[in-house]
Design a protein around this motif. Structure first.
Motif, PDB file in Angstrom:
ATOM      1  N   LEU A  61      34.237 -51.754  43.090  1.00 33.13           N
ATOM      2  CA  LEU A  61      33.532 -51.037  42.017  1.00 33.13           C
ATOM      3  C   LEU A  61      32.874 -52.018  41.041  1.00 33.13           C
ATOM      4  O   LEU A  61      31.773 -51.765  40.541  1.00 33.13           O
ATOM      5  N   PHE A  62      33.538 -53.133  40.781  1.00 35.55           N
ATOM      6  CA  PHE A  62      32.990 -54.153  39.891  1.00 35.55           C
ATOM      7  C   PHE A  62      31.660 -54.677  40.433  1.00 35.55           C
ATOM      8  O   PHE A  62      30.696 -54.877  39.680  1.00 35.55           O
ATOM      9  N   GLN A  63      31.582 -54.896  41.729  1.00 39.39           N
ATOM     10  CA  GLN A  63      30.372 -55.443  42.324  1.00 39.39           C
ATOM     11  C   GLN A  63      29.274 -54.401  42.491  1.00 39.39           C
ATOM     12  O   GLN A  63      28.085 -54.716  42.394  1.00 39.39           O
ATOM     13  N   ILE A  64      29.653 -53.162  42.728  1.00 44.01           N
ATOM     14  CA  ILE A  64      28.685 -52.108  43.019  1.00 44.01           C
ATOM     15  C   ILE A  64      28.077 -51.495  41.763  1.00 44.01           C
ATOM     16  O   ILE A  64      26.927 -51.045  41.767  1.00 44.01           O
ATOM     17  N   THR A  65      28.808 -51.495  40.647  1.00 44.18           N
ATOM     18  CA  THR A  65      28.375 -50.784  39.445  1.00 44.18           C
ATOM     19  C   THR A  65      26.977 -51.165  38.952  1.00 44.18           C
ATOM     20  O   THR A  65      26.181 -50.273  38.623  1.00 44.18           O
ATOM     21  N   PRO A  66      26.604 -52.452  38.856  1.00 44.85           N
ATOM     22  CA  PRO A  66      25.240 -52.763  38.377  1.00 44.85           C
ATOM     23  C   PRO A  66      24.148 -52.144  39.245  1.00 44.85           C
ATOM     24  O   PRO A  66      23.144 -51.642  38.728  1.00 44.85           O
ATOM     25  N   VAL A 106      25.136 -45.786  28.499  1.00 42.11           N
ATOM     26  CA  VAL A 106      26.019 -45.772  29.671  1.00 42.11           C
ATOM     27  C   VAL A 106      26.203 -47.191  30.207  1.00 42.11           C
ATOM     28  O   VAL A 106      27.321 -47.610  30.536  1.00 42.11           O
ATOM     29  N   ALA A 107      25.108 -47.959  30.266  1.00 40.67           N
ATOM     30  CA  ALA A 107      25.184 -49.330  30.775  1.00 40.67           C
ATOM     31  C   ALA A 107      26.067 -50.199  29.886  1.00 40.67           C
ATOM     32  O   ALA A 107      26.848 -51.017  30.376  1.00 40.67           O
ATOM     33  N   GLN A 108      25.958 -50.028  28.573  1.00 38.25           N
ATOM     34  CA  GLN A 108      26.783 -50.817  27.663  1.00 38.25           C
ATOM     35  C   GLN A 108      28.259 -50.450  27.816  1.00 38.25           C
ATOM     36  O   GLN A 108      29.129 -51.338  27.801  1.00 38.25           O
ATOM     37  N   ALA A 109      28.537 -49.163  27.964  1.00 43.64           N
ATOM     38  CA  ALA A 109      29.936 -48.733  28.161  1.00 43.64           C
ATOM     39  C   ALA A 109      30.496 -49.319  29.455  1.00 43.64           C
ATOM     40  O   ALA A 109      31.648 -49.775  29.495  1.00 43.64           O
ATOM     41  N   MET A 110      29.705 -49.336  30.515  1.00 43.35           N
ATOM     42  CA  MET A 110      30.164 -49.893  31.782  1.00 43.35           C
ATOM     43  C   MET A 110      30.351 -51.407  31.673  1.00 43.35           C
ATOM     44  O   MET A 110      31.250 -51.973  32.308  1.00 43.35           O
ATOM     45  N   THR A 111      29.521 -52.068  30.875  1.00 45.52           N
ATOM     46  CA  THR A 111      29.679 -53.512  30.662  1.00 45.52           C
ATOM     47  C   THR A 111      31.027 -53.812  30.015  1.00 45.52           C
ATOM     48  O   THR A 111      31.760 -54.707  30.459  1.00 45.52           O
ATOM     49  N   LEU A 112      31.378 -53.075  28.978  1.00 45.84           N
ATOM     50  CA  LEU A 112      32.653 -53.283  28.299  1.00 45.84           C
ATOM     51  C   LEU A 112      33.823 -52.972  29.231  1.00 45.84           C
ATOM     52  O   LEU A 112      34.836 -53.695  29.246  1.00 45.84           O
ATOM     53  N   LEU A 113      33.693 -51.905  30.020  1.00 41.95           N
ATOM     54  CA  LEU A 113      34.759 -51.539  30.953  1.00 41.95           C
ATOM     55  C   LEU A 113      34.929 -52.618  32.024  1.00 41.95           C
ATOM     56  O   LEU A 113      36.061 -52.978  32.380  1.00 41.95           O
ATOM     57  N   MET A 114      33.825 -53.160  32.508  1.00 45.64           N
ATOM     58  CA  MET A 114      33.893 -54.206  33.531  1.00 45.64           C
ATOM     59  C   MET A 114      34.499 -55.495  32.973  1.00 45.64           C
ATOM     60  O   MET A 114      35.256 -56.181  33.659  1.00 45.64           O
ATOM     61  N   PHE A 320      27.289 -58.060  32.101  1.00 40.66           N
ATOM     62  CA  PHE A 320      26.153 -57.785  31.221  1.00 40.66           C
ATOM     63  C   PHE A 320      24.887 -57.431  31.993  1.00 40.66           C
ATOM     64  O   PHE A 320      23.917 -56.958  31.403  1.00 40.66           O
ATOM     65  N   VAL A 321      24.902 -57.652  33.312  1.00 35.04           N
ATOM     66  CA  VAL A 321      23.722 -57.291  34.096  1.00 35.04           C
ATOM     67  C   VAL A 321      23.552 -55.777  34.147  1.00 35.04           C
ATOM     68  O   VAL A 321      22.465 -55.292  34.462  1.00 35.04           O
ATOM     69  N   CYS A 322      24.593 -55.013  33.821  1.00 33.33           N
ATOM     70  CA  CYS A 322      24.457 -53.550  33.785  1.00 33.33           C
ATOM     71  C   CYS A 322      23.373 -53.124  32.801  1.00 33.33           C
ATOM     72  O   CYS A 322      22.525 -52.279  33.108  1.00 33.33           O
ATOM     73  N   VAL A 323      23.388 -53.700  31.608  1.00 33.19           N
ATOM     74  CA  VAL A 323      22.377 -53.370  30.596  1.00 33.19           C
ATOM     75  C   VAL A 323      20.997 -53.795  31.080  1.00 33.19           C
ATOM     76  O   VAL A 323      19.997 -53.079  30.896  1.00 33.19           O
ATOM     77  N   ILE A 324      20.918 -54.970  31.698  1.00 33.96           N
ATOM     78  CA  ILE A 324      19.634 -55.471  32.194  1.00 33.96           C
ATOM     79  C   ILE A 324      19.093 -54.551  33.279  1.00 33.96           C
ATOM     80  O   ILE A 324      17.897 -54.217  33.297  1.00 33.96           O
ATOM     81  N   MET A 325      19.955 -54.106  34.196  1.00 31.08           N
ATOM     82  CA  MET A 325      19.511 -53.227  35.262  1.00 31.08           C
ATOM     83  C   MET A 325      19.076 -51.865  34.730  1.00 31.08           C
ATOM     84  O   MET A 325      18.125 -51.261  35.232  1.00 31.08           O
ATOM     85  N   ALA A 326      19.761 -51.367  33.715  1.00 39.80           N
ATOM     86  CA  ALA A 326      19.349 -50.107  33.106  1.00 39.80           C
ATOM     87  C   ALA A 326      17.973 -50.243  32.465  1.00 39.80           C
ATOM     88  O   ALA A 326      17.116 -49.351  32.568  1.00 39.80           O
ATOM     89  N   GLY A 380      25.965 -69.992  35.313  1.00 37.50           N
ATOM     90  CA  GLY A 380      26.537 -68.657  35.180  1.00 37.50           C
ATOM     91  C   GLY A 380      25.605 -67.658  34.519  1.00 37.50           C
ATOM     92  O   GLY A 380      25.593 -66.478  34.882  1.00 37.50           O
ATOM     93  N   TRP A 381      24.817 -68.128  33.551  1.00 35.17           N
ATOM     94  CA  TRP A 381      24.001 -67.212  32.748  1.00 35.17           C
ATOM     95  C   TRP A 381      22.526 -67.193  33.116  1.00 35.17           C
ATOM     96  O   TRP A 381      21.808 -66.278  32.704  1.00 35.17           O
ATOM     97  N   SER A 382      22.038 -68.166  33.869  1.00 34.59           N
ATOM     98  CA  SER A 382      20.599 -68.240  34.140  1.00 34.59           C
ATOM     99  C   SER A 382      20.044 -67.013  34.876  1.00 34.59           C
ATOM    100  O   SER A 382      18.929 -66.567  34.553  1.00 34.59           O
ATOM    101  N   PRO A 383      20.757 -66.420  35.869  1.00 38.00           N
ATOM    102  CA  PRO A 383      20.202 -65.207  36.491  1.00 38.00           C
ATOM    103  C   PRO A 383      20.026 -64.075  35.487  1.00 38.00           C
ATOM    104  O   PRO A 383      19.017 -63.357  35.531  1.00 38.00           O
ATOM    105  N   ASN A 384      20.991 -63.903  34.581  1.00 39.42           N
ATOM    106  CA  ASN A 384      20.863 -62.862  33.562  1.00 39.42           C
ATOM    107  C   ASN A 384      19.681 -63.130  32.646  1.00 39.42           C
ATOM    108  O   ASN A 384      18.933 -62.212  32.280  1.00 39.42           O
ATOM    109  N   ILE A 385      19.509 -64.385  32.239  1.00 35.24           N
ATOM    110  CA  ILE A 385      18.402 -64.728  31.355  1.00 35.24           C
ATOM    111  C   ILE A 385      17.068 -64.458  32.046  1.00 35.24           C
ATOM    112  O   ILE A 385      16.126 -63.897  31.449  1.00 35.24           O
TER     113      ILE A 385
END
Length: 400
Positions: A61-66, A106-114, A320-326, A380-385
């Motif tokens: 679930l951690f990997q699939i959620t984003p 929703v994306a922010q809530a999932m980020t905190l949960l993850m 944090f990629v959840c917010v980016i994907m949203a 670790g952070w460059s893909p998100n950036i």
């Protein structure tokens, strides 16, 4: 919360649930088909196999959620556009920026949960899954465990060893082309990354080093017979040698005889590749706190901690990629005209393409960080950036 925001939130959660269940089911089917032949060869019992996959579910679930966040954002807006609901909102003076708010919430809530699950739930579940696999499915005793930021391994019935697998990078970085080619060789696995695997593990080409060795020889009653402490253990011509250490032998009268040595041959049945397998710490089985403490200890002891530091930053950055994907999903769905979505089929296609590109970028960055080519923090952070910049560009080009 207004009636409109509640309606958008309800519609998005409904589609998100369907996407999450669907993608998780695909993941489990792919993973099961991949492993079932191996499990059958061990004559594993069905309830052990089912329990193994149940323990792996939090990590899945951690990997699939984003990807589910991205796909549900695109599909929800496509459905609303098909029924002209986006047009109605725009005609009523509702800003499209406001339409995005429930999706980002929703994306922010999932980020905190993850983030919470990544530290409190997933590591323990992964450890239990490995125990089930080794002890109940493969029917073998696990020979290594992690305790107090140290690795302990059982080498025989009466031999225990504590030590570190220190992989030292070269003075000059290895060819970046080679690093990237190794990552691209895992692209086939990357496709399953969104549909059925975890982050690809790339084995570094650096020489294996066993350092900080404490070797305990036990009597039949498991009392200590001899303790060998050495700075390093190496294999030369098939013979294991302890380098720069001290031998302490306990006599029957509880006396201790200490003898220093520069090089001491020891007889062990293990090969170098066995120690790489046994002493290699899997970061997925450690909480963020334990992983951070282990990285700090490796650094203080003078070992190369780039691999584990990269995994640490990667695990922190990934939720944090959840917010980016949203943001990407909603922007792409509204970008062309500001009133129409791009259709259900295109939504699924764009989701898989963007997910694949992110996972490929994430895998390459982690490989470069683990190999010392990039600083762990940047790796670790460059893909998100990078994808946040892309999301910002799309969002700013949404027509109001």
């Amino acid at each position: 919360m207004t009636l409109l925001m509640r309606y958008l939130l309800r519609q998005h959660l409904r589609v998100f649930g369907v996407c999450l269940i669907g993608l998780t089911s695909i993941y489990l089917i792919v993973d099961f088909v991949e492993k079932v032949r191996k499990f059958v060869s061990y004559k594993a019992e069905l309830h052990h196999v089912l329990w193994y996959f149940a323990l792996k579910l939090p990590s899945i679930l951690f990997q699939i959620t984003p990807l589910a966040i991205l796909m549900s954002s695109l599909l929800t807006l496509a459905i609303l556009s098909r029924h002209n609901e986006i047009t109605a909102m725009r005609s009523s003076g509702v800003s499209l920026y406001r339409v995005v708010i429930p999706f980002l919430a929703v994306a922010q809530a999932m980020t905190l949960l993850m983030l919470w699950a990544n530290d409190a739930v997933i590591p323990g579940a992964n450890q239990q899954a490995e125990l089930v696999r080794e002890m109940q499915i493969e029917r073998r005793t696990p020979r290594a465990f992690f305790k107090g930021n140290e690795i302990w391994v059982r080498l025989g019935n009466h031999i225990l060893m504590r030590g570190d697998l220190a992989e030292e990078g070269p003075a000059m970085p290895v060819s970046i082309t080679k690093m990237i080619s190794e990552s691209l060789a895992n692209i086939g696995k990357v496709v399953r990354g969104w549909l059925g695997i975890g982050i690809p593990e790339i084995t570094p080409a650096f020489p294996l080093k066993l350092k900080g060795i404490s070797l305990y020889r036990l009597n039949p009653d498991f009392s200590i017979q001899e303790v060998l402490i050495a700075e390093e253990m190496r294999n030369e011509g098939g013979q294991w040698l302890l380098v720069s250490g001290m031998s302490r032998t306990l006599g029957a009268d509880e006396s201790v005889k200490s003898t220093p040595f520069d090089r001491l041959p020891v007889t062990l049945n293990q090969k170098p590749e066995d120690f790489r397998r046994m002493l290699g710490v899997s970061s997925e089985g450690l909480s963020l706190h334990d992983l951070s403490a282990y990285v700090d200890r490796l650094g203080k002891d003078g070992y190369n901690s780039a691999r584990y530091a990269t995994d640490l930053f990667g695990r922190i950055a990934f939720p944090f990629v959840c917010v980016i994907m949203a943001l990407i999903g909603t922007s792409m769905s509204l970008m062309e005209t500001g009133v129409r979505g791009k259709g259900l089929v295109k939504g699924v296609g764009y989701s898989l393409l963007i997910g694949f590109l992110y996972w490929a970028t994430h895998s390459v960055a982690l490989a470069l960080g683990r190999s010392g080519v990039l600083p762990p923090l940047l790796a670790g952070w460059s893909p998100n950036i990078l994808f946040l910049s892309f999301a910002g560009y799309l969002f700013l080009h949404v027509r109001q």
